[in-house]
Design an enzyme around this catalytic site. Structure first.
Site, short mmCIF file in Angstrom:
data_model
loop_
_atom_site.label_atom_id
_atom_site.label_comp_id
_atom_site.label_asym_id
_atom_site.label_seq_id
_atom_site.Cartn_x
_atom_site.Cartn_y
_atom_site.Cartn_z
N HIS A 376 0.89 -1.10 -0.03
CA HIS A 376 -0.02 -0.12 -0.02
C HIS A 376 0.98 1.50 -0.04
O HIS A 376 0.25 2.38 0.03
CB HIS A 376 -0.99 -0.04 1.11
N GLY A 377 2.32 1.05 -0.05
CA GLY A 377 3.15 2.37 -0.02
C GLY A 377 3.35 2.89 1.21
O GLY A 377 3.12 2.12 2.44
#
Length: 495
Positions: A376-377
Site C-alpha cells: 500500500h506504499g
C-alpha cells in the site's frame, strides 16, 4: 490482513463539487441533500462507471469475434487486451502514466533477467523474492520522488494491482516451465493491461487471464445456441445489478450517512461510526464496480454452470467483497477474509504458504503483514491499523480457543457445524449465544474504531503531519480499542 486501502481510490470520484457537497452543514434538508450531493455524485458515477462497462463489453465482444475467426491466434487476445486496457486507463486516470509504465517495464526486465541467468542454478534465494524486493522498493521510491501527493494518490491502487500481478507471475513461472514458455512481451503486456482489472482490480492470475481465450468446454453447439439468449439476459442482469450496487454504496458513502446521522452527530462515537461506515461503503463501491468490470469483460459468460447463481457466476474471480460478512462479523478473521477476497487469496497463496514451510507459522504471519502493508506504499496510518488488526485477530483467536476448550463450547472463531460432536455446548445454547454475541459487539466496536481513522472525503493522507493529527480520531476516542486489546491479552493469560 489485506485491509483498508480503498481510500486511495476516492480521488477517482471525489471531485471538487462532490467534496464540497460532502462537507455541507448537517442541517440541510432532504431536498438540499439531493441537489447538492446526490445529483453531483450520480453524474460522476454515471460517467465513471460507463467507461468501465463500455470498454470491457467492447473487449468481450471483440474477443468472441476474433476467437471465432482465428481460433488459434491467441496473440489477438493480448493485442485486444493492450488496446482496451490502455484506452480505459486514458479515460479514467489523467496523471502518473509514467509511473505505471516504468514499473511494468522494469518488472518484466527483472523477471526476464532472472529467468535467463539464474534458472537451474543452486541459488539460496528464489527468483520471486528478488522480484518482491525490487517491486516494493521501486514502489516506495516512486512515491517518495513523486512531487504531487494527489497524483500519486490517483494511481496508487493501479500500481498495487500491477505489482500483485507481476509478483504472482514470478511465483507461477518460477517452477512452471510450461507457463513460462507462454510468457512473452505481448502476453505480459496483455495480462498487465487487461481492462477487466487494470484500474480497480481485482487481482487474477496469469492462468485465469489466459482462460479468457479458451472456449467453454462441455457445451454442445446446438445447446449453446438454444440457451444463449437466456444466458445473455442473466449476464446483463448481473452487470446492471453490480453497477447499481456500486452507485448505491457511493451515494451512501457521500450523502446518506451524513444526512441520517445529523440529528445525533454531537456524540463522538456517532461521528466515529459515521466516518468508519462512510469509509467501508466507499470500499464496497470500489468492490462492486470492479466486480461489474470483471463480468462485463467475461468473454465466456455463456458457461452452463454459471446459471446456478443468478447474482454471480460460480467462479470466485467475480466475488470481490462481502458487505454482509463485514458488517455482521462473527470474528475479525471473517472481516479480514471478506474485506477483499482476491487480495486475501493472493497473500495466502504467494506469501503465507510460501514462507510457512521454511520459516514457520509465526514468521509467515509477520511477513504477510509486512508485505501487505508495503504493497500500500508509505501509508503510516494503514500500517498501524493493520498491526492493530493483526494483534486483535490473534488475541481473539486464542481467547475463543481457550474458552471453547475450557467450557467445551462452540465459541471458536469459525462457526461449528450444527452436528458438532467436539463440544458439549452447541451454538444455539444460551451460553454460546451470549459469548458469541459479546464477541460480535466487540468486533462492531473495532470496526468503528479502526475505520474512523480513514475518511473517504479527506483525499490523500497527509503523512507528514504530526502524530497527534494523524491519529486524531483515535485520540478523541482515548485509544479505547488499544487499551481493550491490552486487557484482552492479559485476560488470555489469566484464564
Amino acid at each position: 490482513m489485506d485491509y483498508y486501502y480503498d481510500d486511495y481510490y476516492d480521488e477517482y470520484y471525489d471531485h471538487p463539487d462532490q467534496a464540497a457537497a460532502r462537507l455541507f452543514h448537517r442541517d440541510l434538508s432532504i431536498e438540499e441533500t439531493i441537489k447538492n450531493c446526490v445529483h453531483p455524485s450520480l453524474r460522476f458515477a454515471t460517467q465513471y462507471i460507463t467507461n468501465f462497462i463500455a470498454i470491457n463489453l467492447l473487449f468481450s465482444v471483440l474477443v468472441l469475434i476474433v476467437r471465432k475467426l482465428f481460433p488459434t491466434a491467441q496473440r489477438s487476445l493480448h493485442l485486444l487486451s493492450c488496446v482496451c486496457g490502455a484506452a480505459l486507463v486514458y479515460r479514467v486516470i489523467d496523471h502518473g502514466f509514467y509511473h505505471f509504465l516504468q514499473l511494468a517495464v522494469s518488472l518484466y526486465a527483472v523477471q526476464w533477467t532472472l529467468h535467463r541467468w539464474l534458472t537451474g542454478t543452486g541459488r539460496y534465494i528464489k527468483t520471486p523474492f528478488i522480484v518482491i524486493a525490487y517491486g516494493i522498493g521501486n514502489l516506495l521510491v516512486s512515491e517518495l520522488l513523486e512531487p504531487s501527493p494527489e497524483t500519486w494518490n490517483r494511481i496508487r491502487g493501479t500500481q498495487m494491482i500491477l505489482l500483485m500481478k507481476a509478483l504472482s507471475l514470478a511465483f507461477d513461472t518460477d517452477d512452471n516451465h510450461s507457463l513460462r514458455s507462454q510468457l512473452t512481451v505481448l502476453s505480459y503486456s496483455g495480462y498487465i493491461l487487461c481492462p477487466a482489472n487494470i484500474v480497480l482490480g481485482p487481482w487474477i492470475s496469469f492462468n485465469d487471464y489466459l482462460t479468457i481465450w479458451k472456449p467453454p468446454a462441455g457445451i454442445e453447439p446446438k445447446q449453446c445456441r438454444s440457451s444463449s439468449g437466456r444466458r445473455m439476459l442473466i449476464h446483463v442482469f448481473r452487470i446492471v445489478t453490480s453497477a447499481l450496487m456500486a452507485v448505491g454504496f457511493l451515494l451512501t458513502s457521500n450523502c446518506m450517512i451524513d444526512y441520517l446521522l445529523a440529528p445525533i452527530n454531537s456524540w463522538k462515537w456517532v461521528r466515529a461510526y459515521g466516518r468508519a461506515l462512510s469509509f467501508r461503503t466507499s470500499h464496497y463501491f470500489i468492490g462492486y464496480l470492479s466486480q461489474c468490470s470483471m463480468m462485463a469483460a467475461a468473454a465466456d459468460w455463456h458457461r452452463a454452470e454459471d446459471e446456478r447463481s443468478i447474482m454471480l457466476p460460480v467462479s470466485s474471480l467475480y466475488r470481490i467483497t462481502s458487505p454482509m460478512a463485514v458488517e455482521f462479523p462473527r470474528s475479525l478473521v471473517q472481516v479480514v477474509t471478506a474485506w477483499n477476497i482476491p487480495m486475501h487469496l493472493w497473500l495466502k497463496r504467494y506469501i503465507f504458504r510460501t514462507t510457512k514451510r521454511p520459516f514457520g507459522t509465526g514468521t509467515a504471519i509477520a511477513l504477510t503483514y509486512i508485505i501487505s502493508s508495503l504493497l500500500h506504499g508509505l501509508h503510516y496510518r494503514l500500517w498501524i491499523t493493520l498491526l492493530t488488526i493483526g494483534s486483535w485477530t490473534f488475541v481473539e483467536h486464542e481467547v475463543r480457543k481457550k474458552l471453547a476448550t475450557i467450557y467445551s463450547a462452540c465459541v471458536l472463531v469459525g462457526k461449528c457445524p450444527s452436528s458438532c460432536t467436539v463440544h458439549q455446548h452447541k451454538s444455539n445454547s444460551v451460553f454460546c449465544t451470549v459469548i458469541n454475541m459479546l464477541f460480535f459487539a466487540l468486533n462492531i466496536f473495532n470496526l468503528i474504531y479502526l475505520g474512523c481513522i480513514f475518511e473517504s472525503s479527506e483525499g490523500p493522507p497527509d503523512e507528514v503531519q504530526q502524530d497527534k493529527s494523524m491519529f486524531g480520531p483515535w485520540t478523541e476516542l482515548n485509544y479505547a480499542s488499544h487499551w481493550l486489546l491490552v486487557f484482552a491479552y492479559l485476560f488470555y493469560f489469566v484464564i
